[in-house]
Motif scaffolding. Structure first.
Motif, PDB file in Angstrom:
ATOM      1  N   TRP A 224      42.041  35.509  51.781  1.00  0.00           N
ATOM      2  CA  TRP A 224      43.253  36.256  52.159  1.00  0.00           C
ATOM      3  C   TRP A 224      43.875  36.909  50.950  1.00  0.00           C
ATOM      4  CZ3 TRP A 224      44.017  37.408  56.982  1.00  0.00           C
ATOM      5  CH2 TRP A 224      43.435  36.593  57.973  1.00  0.00           C
ATOM      6  N   GLU A 227      41.604  39.850  49.726  1.00  0.00           N
ATOM      7  CA  GLU A 227      41.691  41.041  50.574  1.00  0.00           C
ATOM      8  C   GLU A 227      43.082  41.661  50.569  1.00  0.00           C
ATOM      9  OE1 GLU A 227      40.663  39.630  54.401  1.00  0.00           O
ATOM     10  OE2 GLU A 227      38.530  39.423  53.960  1.00  0.00           O
ATOM     11  N   HIS A 228      44.077  40.903  50.095  1.00  0.00           N
ATOM     12  CA  HIS A 228      45.464  41.352  50.205  1.00  0.00           C
ATOM     13  C   HIS A 228      45.688  42.632  49.403  1.00  0.00           C
ATOM     14  CE1 HIS A 228      49.740  41.329  50.547  1.00  0.00           C
ATOM     15  NE2 HIS A 228      49.789  40.124  51.083  1.00  0.00           N
ATOM     16  N   ARG A 229      46.223  43.656  50.072  1.00  0.00           N
ATOM     17  CA  ARG A 229      46.423  44.962  49.417  1.00  0.00           C
ATOM     18  C   ARG A 229      47.550  44.953  48.403  1.00  0.00           C
ATOM     19  NH1 ARG A 229      41.635  45.473  51.515  1.00  0.00           N
ATOM     20  NH2 ARG A 229      41.150  47.502  52.411  1.00  0.00           N
ATOM     21  N   ASP A 230      48.408  43.955  48.456  1.00  0.00           N
ATOM     22  CA  ASP A 230      49.546  43.943  47.552  1.00  0.00           C
ATOM     23  C   ASP A 230      49.362  42.948  46.407  1.00  0.00           C
ATOM     24  OD1 ASP A 230      51.897  45.102  46.791  1.00  0.00           O
ATOM     25  OD2 ASP A 230      53.161  43.640  47.833  1.00  0.00           O
TER      26      ASP A 230
ATOM     27  N   LYS B  44      51.771  36.665  69.933  1.00  0.00           N
ATOM     28  CA  LYS B  44      50.512  36.769  69.181  1.00  0.00           C
ATOM     29  C   LYS B  44      49.601  37.874  69.717  1.00  0.00           C
ATOM     30  CE  LYS B  44      51.149  33.039  66.614  1.00  0.00           C
ATOM     31  NZ  LYS B  44      51.742  33.261  65.304  1.00  0.00           N
ATOM     32  N   LYS B 258      59.195  40.606  62.670  1.00  0.00           N
ATOM     33  CA  LYS B 258      59.522  39.376  63.387  1.00  0.00           C
ATOM     34  C   LYS B 258      60.890  39.504  64.059  1.00  0.00           C
ATOM     35  CE  LYS B 258      57.775  35.292  61.998  1.00  0.00           C
ATOM     36  NZ  LYS B 258      57.555  34.166  61.104  1.00  0.00           N
ATOM     37  N   LYS B 298      47.888  45.273  59.278  1.00  0.00           N
ATOM     38  CA  LYS B 298      47.294  43.931  59.213  1.00  0.00           C
ATOM     39  C   LYS B 298      46.492  43.642  60.481  1.00  0.00           C
ATOM     40  CE  LYS B 298      46.920  39.317  58.869  1.00  0.00           C
ATOM     41  NZ  LYS B 298      46.194  39.154  60.135  1.00  0.00           N
ATOM     42  N   GLY B 302      42.753  43.399  59.646  1.00  0.00           N
ATOM     43  CA  GLY B 302      42.458  41.988  59.409  1.00  0.00           C
ATOM     44  C   GLY B 302      42.875  41.496  58.040  1.00  0.00           C
ATOM     45  N   HIS B 303      43.362  42.388  57.176  1.00  0.00           N
ATOM     46  CA  HIS B 303      43.857  41.890  55.886  1.00  0.00           C
ATOM     47  C   HIS B 303      45.286  42.365  55.676  1.00  0.00           C
ATOM     48  CE1 HIS B 303      43.219  45.940  54.461  1.00  0.00           C
ATOM     49  NE2 HIS B 303      41.948  45.868  54.766  1.00  0.00           N
ATOM     50  N   TYR B 304      46.005  41.642  54.810  1.00  0.00           N
ATOM     51  CA  TYR B 304      47.394  41.996  54.548  1.00  0.00           C
ATOM     52  C   TYR B 304      47.471  43.307  53.789  1.00  0.00           C
ATOM     53  CZ  TYR B 304      48.776  37.392  56.142  1.00  0.00           C
ATOM     54  OH  TYR B 304      48.991  36.283  56.895  1.00  0.00           O
ATOM     55  N   SER B 305      48.408  44.138  54.205  1.00  0.00           N
ATOM     56  CA  SER B 305      48.586  45.420  53.549  1.00  0.00           C
ATOM     57  C   SER B 305      49.727  45.326  52.546  1.00  0.00           C
ATOM     58  CB  SER B 305      48.867  46.483  54.598  1.00  0.00           C
ATOM     59  OG  SER B 305      48.788  47.756  54.026  1.00  0.00           O
ATOM     60  N   GLY B 306      49.995  46.431  51.849  1.00  0.00           N
ATOM     61  CA  GLY B 306      51.066  46.411  50.862  1.00  0.00           C
ATOM     62  C   GLY B 306      51.790  47.733  50.833  1.00  0.00           C
ATOM     63  N   PRO B 307      52.915  47.767  50.117  1.00  0.00           N
ATOM     64  CA  PRO B 307      53.728  48.991  50.102  1.00  0.00           C
ATOM     65  C   PRO B 307      53.028  50.201  49.484  1.00  0.00           C
ATOM     66  CG  PRO B 307      54.628  47.306  48.626  1.00  0.00           C
ATOM     67  CD  PRO B 307      53.551  46.660  49.409  1.00  0.00           C
ATOM     68  N   ASP B 308      51.906  49.969  48.789  1.00  0.00           N
ATOM     69  CA  ASP B 308      51.171  51.121  48.257  1.00  0.00           C
ATOM     70  C   ASP B 308      50.492  51.911  49.367  1.00  0.00           C
ATOM     71  OD1 ASP B 308      51.903  50.230  45.828  1.00  0.00           O
ATOM     72  OD2 ASP B 308      49.936  49.485  45.220  1.00  0.00           O
ATOM     73  N   TYR B 309      50.421  51.328  50.558  1.00  0.00           N
ATOM     74  CA  TYR B 309      49.650  51.954  51.631  1.00  0.00           C
ATOM     75  C   TYR B 309      50.529  52.563  52.718  1.00  0.00           C
ATOM     76  CZ  TYR B 309      45.753  49.781  49.338  1.00  0.00           C
ATOM     77  OH  TYR B 309      44.817  49.426  48.393  1.00  0.00           O
TER      78      TYR B 309
END
Lengths: 290, 313
Positions: A224, A227-230, B44, B258, B298, B302-309
């Motif tokens: 996890w 793979e995490h983009r951040d 979910k 949430k 996500k 399937g993976h966590y994203s981030g603010p760069d995206y």
């Protein structure tokens, strides 16, 4: 543990995670039994889940601008302060290390001393690394051209599996010294020194979220984080060598900095490898001539 | 007036007061417990996917800063049309919410995309101006092309019991804002009690509001779940007694997916699926969209994203 002569109740400790400066239980509610070198029960530790890892990354990201923006001198003071607080808890650390690693009290004590010295060593480097890896570049004109090191960002650290304290400090301190923040997966079978280190960090001027310590199954959580983009970088140090290939592939997919799996001899001179691994070089032209 | 089967309660101050004070009191502990209980629901997989897309389509993407520029509004409009340029299946938001002077800019940037332009009016956020000024403010925004008007009530008048004055102001603004939709901001953070929230909600609905909205976003606390519960019960009861459906818009302080999903659960459990559409339920928010997009990525990858995206604003 033998019962004291007086009929005092055992005060058993429930170990938790260290995320964002607080000590939460795992979101999943899971725990696992931690045993010592001979297989007898030591304590229950929280078994972190992917959501705990996610929360830890959020905390590390939030703490990053403040920590990266602190002066190198200030970061050095904070790291030195960690050494001071650890010094005050030498006996506790020695007992934890002896129980976790199954070594003699003497070896444990010397391991703790080396770990404390390592904080001091990296504390000294914070305001000197720029002089070593940075440069005033010669250019064909009356301009300044400077290369300066900058912190990489959020670093995921798979802590060494065997060296529960010295190894841990040796991988966490360089992340902090350079100005990055981190999410650490503590040694899976020997997590207790890491949790105690969390208690030290919480009381030693290290801003909340700069270090986040998760206990649990490394093989479950590592993908996890890879793979995490951040997450900007990953130290695979204590990762399973077989899983490491897959982790490196995941990390490449989102252009993470990667330090490969494998544990060196932690008692030897650490060199600058781990410090420079979490630094980027920024080169700027000074726009005005002199 | 479309108060349906209700007696003409707004004929004078005394009857309006008698009606509003005759509404049953809110059980504060009960409302808070119910809100807390509903927020433990776990949503979910496919339900979560649906909830995230629905929440995105319900957003009034808002910028209400003194420092707003036409450039910033154009950026926001581009994001409203295509929240996630990397994924064309992402729905559009419902509307862009700006100050009146930026309506024309937003209108031009949104073109025929179907995204509405909402303008705050009537001396937002304090509501401290004469009725003449408030009406001029409203007409200005409508003339510039606003599809929806978000007005604030005069909390000073409401709290000192001059209900008819508040009522008549809403009626006047409603007339001035036609054909735009009218959302009435109660600013629940300043109303002190849930009983007042219930009264203000009924007052706004009696005065023909199309939507009732919790807050300006300038006062803390803004939208909370118990307040939303009280307002949802008000629109439910209002429809039961008059047959007219009124929308609800929580605004301010909703920042995570949430949170947004908790709001949707509350809507579904209190007033039912009929309100689960952008026509009847909106989120006033700015940073919420970013978190919804991260969660959406996500689920998709399937993976966590981030603010760069995602685009940050």
């Amino acid at each position: 543990m033998p019962r004291p002569a007086t009929s005092r109740l055992d005060v058993r400790k429930t170990y938790k995670l260290y995320v964002g400066g607080a000590f939460p239980r795992s979101e999943s509610g899971r725990t696992y039994a931690v045993v010592d070198g001979k297989g007898s029960f030591l304590a229950n530790a929280a078994q972190g889940s992917r959501k705990d890892a996610r929360d830890a990354v959020v905390a590390a990201r939030k703490a990053f601008p403040g920590w990266a923006g602190a002066t190198a001198y200030n970061r050095g003071q904070v790291l030195y302060r960690v050494a001071e607080v650890m010094e005050g808890r030498r006996e506790q650390f020695a007992a934890e290390v002896a129980a976790a690693e199954g070594v003699t009290a003497r070896v444990a004590q010397s391991t703790v001393d080396t770990a404390i010295d390592r904080w001091v060593w990296y504390a000294g480097w914070t305001d000197k690394i720029a002089q070593v890896v940075g440069n005033a570049n010669p250019v064909a004109g009356p301009y300044f051209n400077l290369s300066v090191p900058e912190p990489t960002g959020v670093v995921a650290v798979l802590a060494p599996q065997r060296s529960a304290l010295l190894g841990l400090v040796s991988v966490v301190a360089p992340v902090l010294a350079g100005g990055s923040t981190c999410v650490v997966l503590a040694s899976e079978d020997r997590p207790l020194p890491a949790v105690v280190l969390g208690e030290v960090l919480a009381t030693s001027d290290v801003p909340a979220g700069v270090v986040n310590i998760l206990t649990g199954r490394t093989a479950e959580l590592a993908p996890w984080l890879a793979e995490h983009r951040d997450v900007n970088a990953i130290d695979l140090c204590g990762g399973d060598p077989e899983q490491a290939v897959e982790l490196e592939r995941s990390a490449a997919d989102n252009i993470k900095r990667v330090l490969r799996a494998g544990e060196p001899d932690w008692t030897s001179d650490p060199g600058l490898l781990r410090l420079t691994a979490w630094l980027e070089t920024k080169t700027v032209w000074h726009p005005m001539g002199v | 007036m479309s108060t349906g089967t209700l007696p003409d309660v707004s004929r004078d101050d005394a009857s309006l007061r008698a009606f509003l004070h005759g509404l049953p009191g809110v059980d504060q502990v009960g409302a808070e417990a119910r809100a807390a209980m509903l927020s433990t629901r776990s949503i979910k997989t496919t339900s979560k996917q649906w909830a995230i897309d629905t929440a995105i389509s319900m957003i009034d993407l808002t910028t209400l800063e003194g420092a707003d520029t036409p450039g910033k509004v154009r950026n926001l409009c581009a994001k409203a049309r295509r929240p996630d340029p990397g994924d064309p299946t992402t729905p559009q938001v419902a509307a862009v919410c700006v100050y009146g002077d930026l309506v024309a800019t937003a209108k031009e940037a949104l073109g025929d995309s179907g995204v509405h332009v909402a303008a705050v009016a009537t001396a937002f956020p304090s509501g401290r101006a004469s009725l003449t000024v408030k009406l001029a403010d409203t007409k200005d925004a409508v003339a510039a092309g606003a599809d929806e008007i978000d007005m604030v009530i005069d909390r000073g008048a409401f709290l000192s019991g001059r209900y008819l004055q508040v009522f008549e102001e809403i009626v006047a603004v409603k007339q001035a804002s036609a054909p735009a939709h009218l959302k009435v901001i109660l600013e629940t953070g300043e109303l002190a009690t849930y009983d007042n929230v219930r009264r203000a909600a009924w007052l706004a609905m009696l005065a023909d509001a199309d939507f009732i909205k919790t807050s300006t976003g300038k006062i803390s606390p803004a939208a909370t779940l118990p307040v939303l519960l009280v307002m949802l019960e008000a629109v439910r009861d209002f429809r039961a007694s008059t047959g007219r459906q009124v929308g609800v818009k929580p605004a301010g302080g909703i920042r995570t997916s949430k949170d947004a999903i908790r709001h949707l659960v509350m809507v579904n459990e209190t007033v039912g699926e009929e309100w689960l559409s952008p026509d009847w339920f909106r989120f006033g928010a700015s940073t919420l969209l970013n978190d919804l997009l991260l969660q959406r990525q996500k689920l998709a990858t399937g993976h966590y994203s981030g603010p760069d995206y995602i685009t940050l604003d």
